[in-house]
Design a protein around this motif. Structure first.
Motif, PDB file in Angstrom:
ATOM      1  N   GLN A 151      -7.761   2.788   2.382  1.00  7.22           N
ATOM      2  CA  GLN A 151      -6.507   2.153   2.004  1.00  7.22           C
ATOM      3  C   GLN A 151      -6.164   1.009   2.956  1.00  7.22           C
ATOM      4  OE1 GLN A 151      -3.504   5.023   1.138  1.00  7.22           O
ATOM      5  NE2 GLN A 151      -2.136   3.537   0.191  1.00  7.22           N
ATOM      6  N   LYS A 174      -5.353  13.292  -6.022  1.00  9.31           N
ATOM      7  CA  LYS A 174      -4.154  12.642  -6.559  1.00  9.31           C
ATOM      8  C   LYS A 174      -3.704  11.525  -5.616  1.00  9.31           C
ATOM      9  CE  LYS A 174      -0.814  12.252  -9.582  1.00  9.31           C
ATOM     10  NZ  LYS A 174      -0.319  10.940  -9.184  1.00  9.31           N
ATOM     11  N   LYS A 175      -3.807  11.750  -4.313  1.00 11.91           N
ATOM     12  CA  LYS A 175      -3.502  10.693  -3.345  1.00 11.91           C
ATOM     13  C   LYS A 175      -4.439   9.508  -3.547  1.00 11.91           C
ATOM     14  CE  LYS A 175      -1.764  13.711   0.347  1.00 11.91           C
ATOM     15  NZ  LYS A 175      -2.040  14.212   1.729  1.00 11.91           N
ATOM     16  N   GLN A 177      -5.921   8.681  -6.348  1.00 15.61           N
ATOM     17  CA  GLN A 177      -5.502   8.021  -7.581  1.00 15.61           C
ATOM     18  C   GLN A 177      -4.257   7.174  -7.357  1.00 15.61           C
ATOM     19  OE1 GLN A 177      -3.688  10.438 -10.693  1.00 15.61           O
ATOM     20  NE2 GLN A 177      -4.977   9.443 -12.234  1.00 15.61           N
ATOM     21  N   ASP A 178      -3.302   7.682  -6.597  1.00 14.99           N
ATOM     22  CA  ASP A 178      -2.075   6.945  -6.319  1.00 14.99           C
ATOM     23  C   ASP A 178      -2.354   5.653  -5.553  1.00 14.99           C
ATOM     24  OD1 ASP A 178      -0.624   8.905  -7.597  1.00 14.99           O
ATOM     25  OD2 ASP A 178      -0.004   9.923  -5.750  1.00 14.99           O
TER      26      ASP A 178
END
Length: 312
Positions: A151, A174-175, A177-178
């Protein structure tokens, strides 16, 4: 029935881009300001009575200035992140996504009977852009440092998940994907697909489609068969489950080496790179170690990592 068996090691599981020299950036900024001021002063008017064209010119100059400042700030942040994560060179920035997507066909030698009826199977995206695509399979290792590293460095990648190793920690993905990562299908249980019946293959693929939609809210359109092995039933089942394309790979990344499919043992524009969610139990290092090695190789060869979905 034709069997396509891909060879590879999967079963074994620069220069710095800058916004430009400081002087050149300063000249561009000055030119924008001069243009805006010149337009306003030349009219001899101010306030609400100024012509709309003059107001638009000032707004455009301010917007361009803001975009240039943002680009420079983003690159400075990437330079800092590269040093933080131990990269010798700052990763190159990929060009904008192409307005017209490349026309992709199944690679020669990778076809099954009646291939035109099924999703295309490919290892490289046809493009003249000097970009490669990073894809990561399975989901065994769930290293929080990897998420943070990717990131902060703004390196795009695509995940292909198998539920049997993902289900113990859906929030980790999910993190991911976010943060903008697309989560795709790698079957429920990572079985050797040609050894299964059509119905069993369909259960593996459609079952993972359902799971990803339930857990992450979006049904995948990309599928990668375990080990890169497939047959006609695999592609027929994938199509019935809503799969549009089957990206394989042209290179595979580890913590200390890159393996290549082609005879020249090198990267090419549009190549897809495979790696895995693995840690010290399987590798001589961590996922951040793997990324450091991949990015050194990619950057030294003058490539940027682009987002695969932007080209499909």
């Amino acid at each position: 029935m034709q069997l396509v068996r891909q060879k590879g090691n999967k079963s074994q599981q620069g220069h710095r881009y800058a916004a430009g020299p400081r002087g050149r950036f300063g000249v561009a900024v000055a030119a924008l300001l001069v243009a805006a001021l010149g337009t306003a002063c030349g009219s001899g008017q101010s306030g609400p009575d100024r012509p709309a064209k003059e107001k638009a010119a000032e707004a455009g100059a301010a917007g361009a200035l803001s975009a240039a400042e943002k680009a420079k700030a983003a690159q400075q942040a990437r330079i800092v992140a590269a040093k933080k994560w131990g990269l010798r060179k700052t990763p190159l920035t990929a060009p904008p996504a192409p307005k017209e997507k490349p026309e992709i066909h199944t690679r020669d030698g990778f076809e099954v009977e009646d291939q035109e009826e099924y999703p295309n199977v490919f290892t490289t995206v046809p493009t003249e852009d000097k970009v490669v695509f990073l894809t990561i399979d399975d989901g065994s290792e769930k290293d929080p440092e990897f998420l943070k590293m990717m990131q902060e460095l703004k390196i795009p990648y695509t995940a292909f998940l198998s539920d049997y190793v993902v289900r113990d920690n859906y929030p980790y993905f999910k993190k991911m994907q976010d943060a903008g990562v697309t989560l795709n299908n790698h079957t429920l249980n990572h079985r050797y697909m040609p050894g299964l019946s059509y119905e069993q293959q369909r259960e593996e693929i459609c079952g993972q489609q359902d799971t990803i939609q339930k857990q992450f809210g979006k049904r995948p359109t990309l599928f990668r068969p375990p080990y890169g092995n497939y047959n006609q039933d695999t592609l027929r089942a994938a199509k019935s489950c809503g799969i549009k394309a089957v990206p394989l790979w042209n290179a595979e990344a580890f913590t200390n080496r890159m393996d290549y499919r082609e005879w020249d043992r090198d990267l090419h524009p549009g190549d897809i790179i495979l790696t895995h969610f693995r840690g010290k139990e399987d590798w001589k290092g961590t996922m951040p170690d793997m990324i450091r090695h991949v990015m050194k190789t990619v950057t030294d060869k003058g490539y940027a990592v682009a987002r695969l979905e932007d080209y499909l």
